[in-house]
Design a protein around this motif. Structure first.
Motif, PDB file in Angstrom:
ATOM      1  N   PRO A  37      50.587  48.789  37.839  1.00 51.01           N
ATOM      2  CA  PRO A  37      49.681  49.331  36.721  1.00 51.01           C
ATOM      3  C   PRO A  37      48.348  48.997  37.310  1.00 51.01           C
ATOM      4  N   GLU A  38      47.606  49.984  37.094  1.00 51.82           N
ATOM      5  CA  GLU A  38      46.161  50.087  37.625  1.00 51.82           C
ATOM      6  C   GLU A  38      45.256  48.794  36.756  1.00 51.82           C
ATOM      7  N   ASN A  39      44.329  48.282  37.597  1.00 48.36           N
ATOM      8  CA  ASN A  39      43.318  47.427  37.181  1.00 48.36           C
ATOM      9  C   ASN A  39      44.108  46.266  36.388  1.00 48.36           C
ATOM     10  N   THR A  40      45.163  45.816  36.926  1.00 52.79           N
ATOM     11  CA  THR A  40      45.712  44.609  36.195  1.00 52.79           C
ATOM     12  C   THR A  40      45.763  43.515  37.069  1.00 52.79           C
ATOM     13  N   LEU A  41      45.882  42.194  36.822  1.00 52.74           N
ATOM     14  CA  LEU A  41      46.108  41.187  37.637  1.00 52.74           C
ATOM     15  C   LEU A  41      47.168  41.163  38.514  1.00 52.74           C
ATOM     16  N   ALA A  42      48.288  41.811  37.930  1.00 49.40           N
ATOM     17  CA  ALA A  42      49.600  42.113  38.729  1.00 49.40           C
ATOM     18  C   ALA A  42      49.356  43.025  39.957  1.00 49.40           C
ATOM     19  N   GLY A  43      48.597  43.909  39.629  1.00 52.29           N
ATOM     20  CA  GLY A  43      48.281  44.903  40.723  1.00 52.29           C
ATOM     21  C   GLY A  43      47.375  44.336  41.915  1.00 52.29           C
ATOM     22  N   PHE A  44      46.319  43.542  41.271  1.00 55.11           N
ATOM     23  CA  PHE A  44      45.346  42.889  42.412  1.00 55.11           C
ATOM     24  C   PHE A  44      46.099  42.018  43.159  1.00 55.11           C
ATOM     25  N   GLU A  45      47.119  41.153  42.511  1.00 53.58           N
ATOM     26  CA  GLU A  45      47.731  40.193  43.298  1.00 53.58           C
ATOM     27  C   GLU A  45      48.630  40.844  44.415  1.00 53.58           C
ATOM     28  N   HIS A  46      49.120  42.023  44.053  1.00 54.78           N
ATOM     29  CA  HIS A  46      50.221  42.582  45.041  1.00 54.78           C
ATOM     30  C   HIS A  46      49.309  43.201  45.902  1.00 54.78           C
ATOM     31  N   ALA A  47      48.154  43.689  45.817  1.00 61.97           N
ATOM     32  CA  ALA A  47      47.303  44.307  46.784  1.00 61.97           C
ATOM     33  C   ALA A  47      46.796  43.237  47.675  1.00 61.97           C
ATOM     34  N   LEU A  48      46.531  42.022  47.304  1.00 60.41           N
ATOM     35  CA  LEU A  48      46.172  40.949  47.956  1.00 60.41           C
ATOM     36  C   LEU A  48      47.100  40.421  49.135  1.00 60.41           C
ATOM     37  N   ARG A  49      48.451  40.167  48.692  1.00 64.72           N
ATOM     38  CA  ARG A  49      49.415  40.167  49.412  1.00 64.72           C
ATOM     39  C   ARG A  49      49.764  41.072  50.540  1.00 64.72           C
ATOM     40  N   LEU A  50      49.363  42.537  49.971  1.00 63.59           N
ATOM     41  CA  LEU A  50      49.791  43.651  51.428  1.00 63.59           C
ATOM     42  C   LEU A  50      48.524  43.386  52.375  1.00 63.59           C
ATOM     43  N   GLY A  51      47.200  42.378  52.209  1.00 62.68           N
ATOM     44  CA  GLY A  51      46.491  42.177  52.977  1.00 62.68           C
ATOM     45  C   GLY A  51      45.184  43.318  53.154  1.00 62.68           C
ATOM     46  N   THR A  53      41.328  44.350  52.049  1.00 58.99           N
ATOM     47  CA  THR A  53      40.355  43.797  52.579  1.00 58.99           C
ATOM     48  C   THR A  53      39.352  43.534  51.291  1.00 58.99           C
ATOM     49  N   THR A  54      39.480  44.656  50.605  1.00 62.88           N
ATOM     50  CA  THR A  54      38.618  44.910  49.386  1.00 62.88           C
ATOM     51  C   THR A  54      39.262  45.290  48.137  1.00 62.88           C
ATOM     52  N   LEU A  55      39.034  44.718  47.041  1.00 66.60           N
ATOM     53  CA  LEU A  55      39.579  45.045  45.725  1.00 66.60           C
ATOM     54  C   LEU A  55      38.643  46.083  44.958  1.00 66.60           C
ATOM     55  N   GLU A  56      38.853  47.541  44.726  1.00 64.63           N
ATOM     56  CA  GLU A  56      38.111  48.151  44.042  1.00 64.63           C
ATOM     57  C   GLU A  56      38.629  48.380  42.657  1.00 64.63           C
ATOM     58  N   LEU A  57      37.692  48.316  41.671  1.00 69.03           N
ATOM     59  CA  LEU A  57      37.856  48.122  40.416  1.00 69.03           C
ATOM     60  C   LEU A  57      36.664  48.692  39.496  1.00 69.03           C
ATOM     61  N   ALA A 147      42.144  33.678  48.850  1.00 65.41           N
ATOM     62  CA  ALA A 147      41.592  34.862  49.650  1.00 65.41           C
ATOM     63  C   ALA A 147      40.138  34.985  49.632  1.00 65.41           C
ATOM     64  N   ASP A 148      39.467  34.110  50.576  1.00 67.93           N
ATOM     65  CA  ASP A 148      38.301  33.573  50.619  1.00 67.93           C
ATOM     66  C   ASP A 148      37.419  34.688  51.183  1.00 67.93           C
ATOM     67  N   GLN A 149      37.972  35.766  52.114  1.00 63.44           N
ATOM     68  CA  GLN A 149      37.482  36.823  52.733  1.00 63.44           C
ATOM     69  C   GLN A 149      37.475  38.183  51.986  1.00 63.44           C
ATOM     70  N   VAL A 150      38.296  38.179  50.821  1.00 64.95           N
ATOM     71  CA  VAL A 150      38.292  39.418  50.093  1.00 64.95           C
ATOM     72  C   VAL A 150      37.172  39.756  49.470  1.00 64.95           C
TER      73      VAL A 150
END
Length: 300
Positions: A37-51, A53-57, A147-150
């Protein structure tokens, strides 16, 4: 050696000789909305685990002055259920009219199966119980995961033709910037917008934050129509591009699909030609910040 010399001459002829390298920034668009689901913490966490470099929101601001992550200024019926689990049947109330507690009483953890959105993203997995998160909660999630470099690519969702839908630009920037500063994220945030007024305000009050000037040309949404080659410097521009000069600001021009020919006509005399990179069907055109600095991006 002869081949290297030929390539050097080729790049020099087309004007790219000063460019030493092109960095690639893998962005999770709305928190990887094709998967969760878009713009949710679940989605952002999944994206971070995929690797990524930037979270767009995207940002909206509640009636009690809290920046929350939402692509739309009002509750979207395609992804929103009320406290009884019922889908909204029409566009919901403006987020600016709701308190944070009211906003978070709605569930945005799955797509309405009868919506066009569901047809566009048939593989998105539901996460029932997800709420519209605060920007502060996303910053905290990233810190908790180490995720200190994201980085964060934040779009100010504000429309000069619908001033009643959001806070005025000055107030919008003040609230957003307060949350960014409080989290200590000034050096990891870039802000983008179709409404260039918010970017100009940011340059004035926090010049350390990088900005990207968005534009788009389509039948339903056109931010460049009826502008001249000189409007960015001296003319009277369309409201979206009011009172700004990206050359003066030293930042990127980014056009969405469909705007490339228009942006080149309008900005060609001002900024060097663009570079492009794509993943899947999404393409983003990025103008160089400086003659020797290019940035290519793509979004999941």
């Amino acid at each position: 050696m002869r081949r290297f010399g030929f390539l050097a001459l080729f790049w020099a002829v087309i004007g790219l000789a000063p460019v030493p390298v092109m960095a690639f920034d893998l962005q999770a668009h709305r928190g990887c909305r094709g998967l969760l689901p878009e713009n949710t913490l679940a989605g952002f966490e999944h994206a971070l685990r995929l690797g990524v470099t930037t979270l767009e929101l995207d940002i909206a601001i509640t009636a009690d002055g809290v920046p929350v992550i939402s692509h739309d200024p009002a509750l979207n019926p395609a992804i929103t259920r009320d406290a009884k689990g019922q889908w909204l049947t029409e566009r919901g109330p403006l987020i600016r009219s709701l308190s944070l507690a009211q906003v978070q009483s709605y569930d945005v953890g799955r797509i309405n199966p009868s919506s066009r959105y569901a047809r566009d993203f048939p593989n998105q997995e539901p996460r029932d119980g997800q709420r519209i998160p605060t920007l502060a909660s996303l910053f905290q999630l990233v810190k908790d995961l180490g995720a200190d470099q994201v980085r964060f690519d934040i779009e100010t969702k504000i429309n000069p033709h619908a001033p009643e839908a959001t806070l005025p630009p000055e107030d919008f920037v003040r609230v957003l910037l307060g949350a960014i500063r409080e989290a200590g994220m000034v050096d990891r945030v870039m802000v983008q917008s179709f409404d260039w007024r918010t970017l100009e305000i940011l340059h004035r009050v926090e010049p350390a934050i990088r900005t990207m000037y968005l534009s788009m040309a389509s039948d339903n949404f056109h931010t460049l129509r009826a502008v001249s080659y000189t409007h960015l410097a001296v003319g009277t521009p369309r409201a979206w591009a009011a009172a700004t000069s990206p050359r003066r600001s030293g930042n990127s021009i980014v056009t969405e699909p469909g705007a490339s020919s228009q942006i080149n006509r309008v900005l060609g005399p001002i900024i060097a030609p663009s570079a492009a990179a794509s993943i899947g069907s999404y393409r983003r055109w990025v103008m160089p910040q400086r003659a020797s600095s290019w940035r290519a991006s793509s979004r999941l």
